[in-house]
Design an enzyme around this catalytic site. Structure first.
Site, PDB file in Angstrom:
ATOM      1  N   ASP A  37      55.267  -4.020 -12.667  1.00 34.07           N
ATOM      2  CA  ASP A  37      56.022  -4.893 -13.942  1.00 34.07           C
ATOM      3  C   ASP A  37      57.114  -5.599 -13.426  1.00 34.07           C
ATOM      4  OD1 ASP A  37      56.260  -3.176 -17.000  1.00 34.07           O
ATOM      5  OD2 ASP A  37      57.786  -4.619 -16.386  1.00 34.07           O
ATOM      6  N   ASP A  62      55.682 -10.372 -11.246  1.00 29.16           N
ATOM      7  CA  ASP A  62      55.533 -11.189 -12.475  1.00 29.16           C
ATOM      8  C   ASP A  62      54.080 -11.333 -12.703  1.00 29.16           C
ATOM      9  OD1 ASP A  62      55.267 -13.042 -14.553  1.00 29.16           O
ATOM     10  OD2 ASP A  62      57.210 -13.976 -13.910  1.00 29.16           O
ATOM     11  N   ASN A  89      47.426  -5.431 -18.520  1.00 28.05           N
ATOM     12  CA  ASN A  89      47.828  -4.955 -19.948  1.00 28.05           C
ATOM     13  C   ASN A  89      49.262  -5.765 -20.532  1.00 28.05           C
ATOM     14  OD1 ASN A  89      48.881  -2.847 -22.083  1.00 28.05           O
ATOM     15  ND2 ASN A  89      50.562  -2.563 -20.664  1.00 28.05           N
ATOM     16  N   TYR A 156      50.051 -15.687 -30.361  1.00 27.47           N
ATOM     17  CA  TYR A 156      49.484 -14.360 -29.880  1.00 27.47           C
ATOM     18  C   TYR A 156      48.022 -14.322 -30.455  1.00 27.47           C
ATOM     19  CZ  TYR A 156      49.825  -9.332 -29.318  1.00 27.47           C
ATOM     20  OH  TYR A 156      49.713  -8.059 -29.145  1.00 27.47           O
ATOM     21  N   LYS A 160      45.096 -13.336 -27.681  1.00 26.45           N
ATOM     22  CA  LYS A 160      44.375 -11.938 -27.683  1.00 26.45           C
ATOM     23  C   LYS A 160      42.917 -12.287 -28.075  1.00 26.45           C
ATOM     24  CE  LYS A 160      47.724  -9.260 -26.480  1.00 26.45           C
ATOM     25  NZ  LYS A 160      47.510  -8.616 -25.257  1.00 26.45           N
ATOM     26  N   THR A 191      55.388   1.710 -29.789  1.00 22.83           N
ATOM     27  CA  THR A 191      55.908   1.709 -28.569  1.00 22.83           C
ATOM     28  C   THR A 191      57.300   1.142 -28.837  1.00 22.83           C
ATOM     29  OG1 THR A 191      55.346  -0.676 -28.133  1.00 22.83           O
ATOM     30  CG2 THR A 191      53.806   0.933 -27.516  1.00 22.83           C
TER      31      THR A 191
HETATM   32  N1  LIG Z   1      52.543  -2.070 -29.249  1.00 18.00           N
HETATM   33  C1  LIG Z   1      51.462  -2.472 -30.118  1.00 18.00           C
HETATM   34  O1  LIG Z   1      51.645  -2.362 -31.612  1.00 18.00           O
HETATM   35  C2  LIG Z   1      50.452  -3.277 -29.686  1.00 18.00           C
HETATM   36  C3  LIG Z   1      49.344  -3.644 -30.445  1.00 18.00           C
HETATM   37  C4  LIG Z   1      48.342  -4.596 -30.059  1.00 18.00           C
HETATM   38  C5  LIG Z   1      48.414  -5.062 -28.726  1.00 18.00           C
HETATM   39  N2  LIG Z   1      49.447  -4.624 -27.861  1.00 18.00           N
HETATM   40  C6  LIG Z   1      49.455  -5.058 -26.474  1.00 18.00           C
HETATM   41  O2  LIG Z   1      49.596  -3.997 -25.622  1.00 18.00           O
HETATM   42  C7  LIG Z   1      50.376  -4.600 -24.450  1.00 18.00           C
HETATM   43  C8  LIG Z   1      51.478  -3.532 -24.304  1.00 18.00           C
HETATM   44  O3  LIG Z   1      52.335  -3.643 -25.222  1.00 18.00           O
HETATM   45  P1  LIG Z   1      53.554  -2.682 -25.309  1.00 18.00           P
HETATM   46  O4  LIG Z   1      53.637  -2.519 -26.894  1.00 18.00           O
HETATM   47  O5  LIG Z   1      53.239  -1.308 -24.705  1.00 18.00           O
HETATM   48  O6  LIG Z   1      54.722  -3.351 -25.028  1.00 18.00           O
HETATM   49  P2  LIG Z   1      56.110  -3.143 -23.950  1.00 18.00           P
HETATM   50  O7  LIG Z   1      56.947  -4.193 -24.373  1.00 18.00           O
HETATM   51  O8  LIG Z   1      56.269  -1.644 -24.074  1.00 18.00           O
HETATM   52  O9  LIG Z   1      55.391  -3.196 -22.532  1.00 18.00           O
HETATM   53  C9  LIG Z   1      55.229  -4.320 -21.879  1.00 18.00           C
HETATM   54  C10 LIG Z   1      55.463  -4.151 -20.450  1.00 18.00           C
HETATM   55  O10 LIG Z   1      55.137  -5.482 -19.885  1.00 18.00           O
HETATM   56  C11 LIG Z   1      56.210  -6.003 -18.976  1.00 18.00           C
HETATM   57  N3  LIG Z   1      56.225  -7.312 -18.796  1.00 18.00           N
HETATM   58  C12 LIG Z   1      56.458  -8.410 -19.559  1.00 18.00           C
HETATM   59  N4  LIG Z   1      56.443  -9.553 -18.934  1.00 18.00           N
HETATM   60  C13 LIG Z   1      55.716  -9.244 -17.813  1.00 18.00           C
HETATM   61  C14 LIG Z   1      55.298 -10.194 -16.723  1.00 18.00           C
HETATM   62  N5  LIG Z   1      55.635 -11.517 -17.031  1.00 18.00           N
HETATM   63  N6  LIG Z   1      54.970  -9.415 -15.707  1.00 18.00           N
HETATM   64  C15 LIG Z   1      55.014  -8.232 -15.281  1.00 18.00           C
HETATM   65  N7  LIG Z   1      55.380  -7.371 -16.668  1.00 18.00           N
HETATM   66  C16 LIG Z   1      55.774  -7.932 -17.815  1.00 18.00           C
HETATM   67  C17 LIG Z   1      57.476  -5.522 -19.699  1.00 18.00           C
HETATM   68  O11 LIG Z   1      58.614  -5.211 -18.715  1.00 18.00           O
HETATM   69  C18 LIG Z   1      56.890  -4.088 -20.467  1.00 18.00           C
HETATM   70  O12 LIG Z   1      57.246  -3.101 -19.328  1.00 18.00           O
HETATM   71  C19 LIG Z   1      50.590  -5.980 -24.839  1.00 18.00           C
HETATM   72  O13 LIG Z   1      49.525  -6.869 -24.061  1.00 18.00           O
HETATM   73  C20 LIG Z   1      50.762  -6.179 -26.109  1.00 18.00           C
HETATM   74  O14 LIG Z   1      50.308  -7.438 -26.629  1.00 18.00           O
HETATM   75  C21 LIG Z   1      50.489  -3.813 -28.470  1.00 18.00           C
END
Ligand SMILES: NC(=O)c1ccc[n+]([C@@H]2O[C@H](COP(=O)([O-])OP(=O)(O)OC[C@H]3O[C@@H](n4cnc5c(N)ncnc54)[C@H](O)[C@@H]3O)[C@@H](O)[C@H]2O)c1
Length: 249
Positions: A37, A62, A89, A156, A160, A191
């Site tokens: 992360d 990153d 992810n 977005y 996706k 989340t």
């Molecule tokens: N939460 C939802 O409702 C939802 C729905 C559909 C898809 N998603 C997808 O699920 C995935 C995780 O989402 P989440 O809700 O757990 O979000 P989150 O923000 O809780 O987690 C994302 C993590 O990615 C890290 N991150 C951000 N930019 C980064 C980078 N450049 N390099 C490395 N790490 C990085 C952040 O620090 C964070 O810990 C994402 O791809 C999101 O698009 C989430």
């Protein structure tokens, strides 16, 4: 015998939300997990896994920077000796803009974080998996990449949708290498990032209007799908986008 005993897994975006839940679930099922992360909190999650008796380490990287992504895979091989499973992810969900309002800056950033990061991850993971004799990759897509989602930005949604097709492409291209590639598409998942966008009541309303199962998805419920797709129980599953969204109406 656990499903992933002896396997090594890598999870990006593992400091919070879905990635955190996935890293914990993979470790509970026996995998040694390399968490990555940009947020240092990922090391707390690794410590939590180790304290619970699992094998885990944290490497800050990153996911949009090729040199850092390559270093992450190298560090995983140095630490745990092989790479069998990867959960790409990282993604960011910009909201509330139309095609016309979408800014160039947000478009670029969203495509980099949500699509380019997935390609870069696979680019460096696949050679390591070929060296291990095969592997399983799971990419986090989104229901916004499958169907029109009014709350999601054009960038977005397109990013996706790109993850879904890139997954399908990679599954075809690397089946002969013994590598399975699938994606999970979460629906609205409870989340911390989602909590900054919608109150609990709004999340419940969105779920009630759009889903057969009328509640937000829990991060652990996405993680269970990731573990299944990484395991040999999914040995004949590849090129699939698994919708974990309570059934879209
Ligand atoms: N939460 C939802 O409702 C939802 C729905 C559909 C898809 N998603 C997808 O699920 C995935 C995780 O989402 P989440 O809700 O757990 O979000 P989150 O923000 O809780 O987690 C994302 C993590 O990615 C890290 N991150 C951000 N930019 C980064 C980078 N450049 N390099 C490395 N790490 C990085 C952040 O620090 C964070 O810990 C994402 O791809 C999101 O698009 C989430």
């Amino acid at each position: 015998m656990k499903r992933l005993d002896g396997r090594v897994a890598l999870v990006t975006g593992a400091a919070s939300g879905i990635g955190r839940a996935s890293a914990i679930a993979l470790a509970e099922d026996g995998a040694a997990v390399m968490l990555s992360d940009i947020a240092a909190a990922g090391s707390d999650v690794a410590r939590e896994i180790v304290a619970a008796g699992g094998r885990a380490a944290f490497f800050p990287a990153d996911a949009t920077d090729e040199a850092q992504v390559a270093a992450l895979v190298r560090h995983t091989l140095e630490s745990f000796g092989r790479l069998d499973c990867a959960h790409n992810n990282v993604g960011v969900g910009s909201t509330g803009v139309s095609v016309v309002d979408q800014s160039w800056e947000d478009w670029d950033r969203t495509i980099a974080l949500s699509l380019t990061s997935t390609w870069l991850g696979m680019k460096h993971q696949i050679p390591a998996m070929i060296a291990a004799g095969g592997g399983a990759i799971v990419n986090t897509a989104s229901m916004a990449g499958v169907r029109y989602s009014a709350g999601a930005s054009p960038a977005y949604s397109a990013a996706k949708a790109g993850v879904v097709h890139l997954t399908h492409y990679a599954a075809h291209a690397h089946a002969a290498d013994g590598i399975r590639v699938n994606s999970v598409s979460p629906g609205l998942t409870a989340t911390a990032i989602v909590a900054t966008m919608f109150t609990i009541e709004q999340q419940a309303d969105i779920a009630a209007q759009g889903q057969l199962i009328r509640r937000a998805v829990q991060p652990r419920e996405i993680a269970e799908a990731v573990v299944f797709l990484c395991s040999d129980r999914a040995a004949m599953v590849t090129g699939v986008n698994l919708e974990v969204c309570g059934g879209k109406r």
